[in-house]
Write an enzyme that holds these catalytic residues in place. Structure first.
Site, PDB file in Angstrom:
ATOM      1  N   HIS A 100       6.593  -1.482   3.070  1.00  0.00           N
ATOM      2  CA  HIS A 100       6.404  -2.898   3.629  1.00  0.00           C
ATOM      3  C   HIS A 100       5.483  -3.473   2.584  1.00  0.00           C
ATOM      4  O   HIS A 100       4.630  -2.871   2.141  1.00  0.00           O
ATOM      5  CB  HIS A 100       5.777  -3.098   5.037  1.00  0.00           C
ATOM      6  CG  HIS A 100       4.438  -2.292   5.155  1.00  0.00           C
ATOM      7  ND1 HIS A 100       4.463  -0.997   5.494  1.00  0.00           N
ATOM      8  CD2 HIS A 100       3.176  -2.662   5.136  1.00  0.00           C
ATOM      9  CE1 HIS A 100       3.232  -0.474   5.526  1.00  0.00           C
ATOM     10  NE2 HIS A 100       2.447  -1.633   5.263  1.00  0.00           N
ATOM     11  N   ASN A 127       0.898  -1.257  -0.083  1.00  0.00           N
ATOM     12  CA  ASN A 127       0.177   0.102   0.103  1.00  0.00           C
ATOM     13  C   ASN A 127       0.732   1.396   0.148  1.00  0.00           C
ATOM     14  O   ASN A 127       1.646   1.444   0.840  1.00  0.00           O
ATOM     15  CB  ASN A 127      -0.709  -0.083   1.360  1.00  0.00           C
ATOM     16  CG  ASN A 127      -1.823  -1.292   1.282  1.00  0.00           C
ATOM     17  OD1 ASN A 127      -2.082  -1.823   0.288  1.00  0.00           O
ATOM     18  ND2 ASN A 127      -2.120  -1.600   2.440  1.00  0.00           N
TER      19      ASN A 127
HETATM   20  P1  5GP Z   1      -0.453  -0.670   5.918  1.00  0.00           P
HETATM   21  O1  5GP Z   1      -2.018  -0.359   5.996  1.00  0.00           O
HETATM   22  O2  5GP Z   1       0.265   0.406   6.082  1.00  0.00           O
HETATM   23  O3  5GP Z   1      -0.111  -1.261   4.519  1.00  0.00           O
HETATM   24  O4  5GP Z   1      -0.161  -1.846   6.834  1.00  0.00           O
HETATM   25  C1  5GP Z   1       0.244  -1.410   8.012  1.00  0.00           C
HETATM   26  C2  5GP Z   1       0.249  -2.792   8.946  1.00  0.00           C
HETATM   27  O5  5GP Z   1       1.046  -2.773  10.043  1.00  0.00           O
HETATM   28  C3  5GP Z   1      -1.133  -3.192   9.196  1.00  0.00           C
HETATM   29  O6  5GP Z   1      -1.613  -4.506   8.885  1.00  0.00           O
HETATM   30  C4  5GP Z   1      -1.052  -3.163  10.885  1.00  0.00           C
HETATM   31  O7  5GP Z   1      -1.815  -4.052  11.373  1.00  0.00           O
HETATM   32  C5  5GP Z   1       0.506  -3.609  10.958  1.00  0.00           C
HETATM   33  N1  5GP Z   1       1.040  -3.068  12.306  1.00  0.00           N
HETATM   34  C6  5GP Z   1       0.741  -1.627  12.672  1.00  0.00           C
HETATM   35  N2  5GP Z   1       1.589  -1.625  13.993  1.00  0.00           N
HETATM   36  C7  5GP Z   1       2.234  -2.596  14.081  1.00  0.00           C
HETATM   37  C8  5GP Z   1       3.190  -3.068  15.227  1.00  0.00           C
HETATM   38  O8  5GP Z   1       3.527  -2.205  15.992  1.00  0.00           O
HETATM   39  N3  5GP Z   1       3.686  -4.204  14.891  1.00  0.00           N
HETATM   40  C9  5GP Z   1       3.297  -5.137  14.171  1.00  0.00           C
HETATM   41  N4  5GP Z   1       3.950  -6.398  14.170  1.00  0.00           N
HETATM   42  N5  5GP Z   1       2.325  -4.666  12.962  1.00  0.00           N
HETATM   43  C10 5GP Z   1       1.848  -3.531  13.119  1.00  0.00           C
END
Ligand code: 5GP
Ligand code: ZN
Length: 140
Positions: A104, A91
């Site tokens: 990521h 994303n």
């Molecule tokens: P995005 O929406 O930015 O692509 O996804 C971010 C992801 O990071 C989400 O799926 C969320 O659940 C995960 N996430 C957010 N904070 C943390 C964290 O502190 N530790 C881990 N392991 N995952 C996280």
């Protein structure tokens, strides 16, 4: 700027990379880390991140991009221990659903569920599940 964020700005993934925050890590190399998402869509939902901070893929140097893809390949191979079916997602930008502004890839195993990509499908990562998945995926 690649490799840094604004002074005073917090980045949860940089904190994990620096071991200031805990995570269920399944893979690590010189430039890359992979760990379980704390709010998984499915069992074994993984995040693959470069150790160098950049908000999006185009913010990090070519070498780090290549290392990230190599690590993604390794993580996908390990994910296949759980199931041969999975989604890989990146994303980029708030309107694309990016919440954590440290680039990521998501690797999301699929087990035949209809559509896991809804907030209601997500549950906080359970420790027992995390232990079992890490045991299965952390070995080379
Ligand atoms: P995005 O929406 O930015 O692509 O996804 C971010 C992801 O990071 C989400 O799926 C969320 O659940 C995960 N996430 C957010 N904070 C943390 C964290 O502190 N530790 C881990 N392991 N995952 C996280
Ligand atoms: Zn970061």
């Amino acid at each position: 700027m690649a490799g840094a964020h604004a002074p005073g700005e917090k980045c949860v993934f940089c904190d994990i990379v620096a071991r200031r925050s805990p995570a269920w890590i399944v893979y690590e190399d010189e430039k890359t880390l992979a760990f379980l998402d704390i709010f998984p869509f499915t069992r074994g939902h993984l995040l693959v991140v470069p150790k160098r901070h950049g908000a999006r893929l185009t913010d990090i140097p070519f070498d780090d991009q290549m290392a990230l893809i190599r690590a993604l390949d390794e993580v996908c191979r390990r994910c296949e221990r759980l199931t041969p079916d999975y989604n890989v997602a990146l994303n980029a930008g708030a309107r694309a659903g990016q919440i954590v502004f440290h680039v990521h890839f998501h690797v999301i195993p699929r087990y035949g569920e209809a559509n896991p990509f809804r907030a209601s499908s997500r549950v906080p990562l359970a420790e027992s599940e995390a232990r079992a998945v890490v045991a299965e995926l952390s070995r080379p």
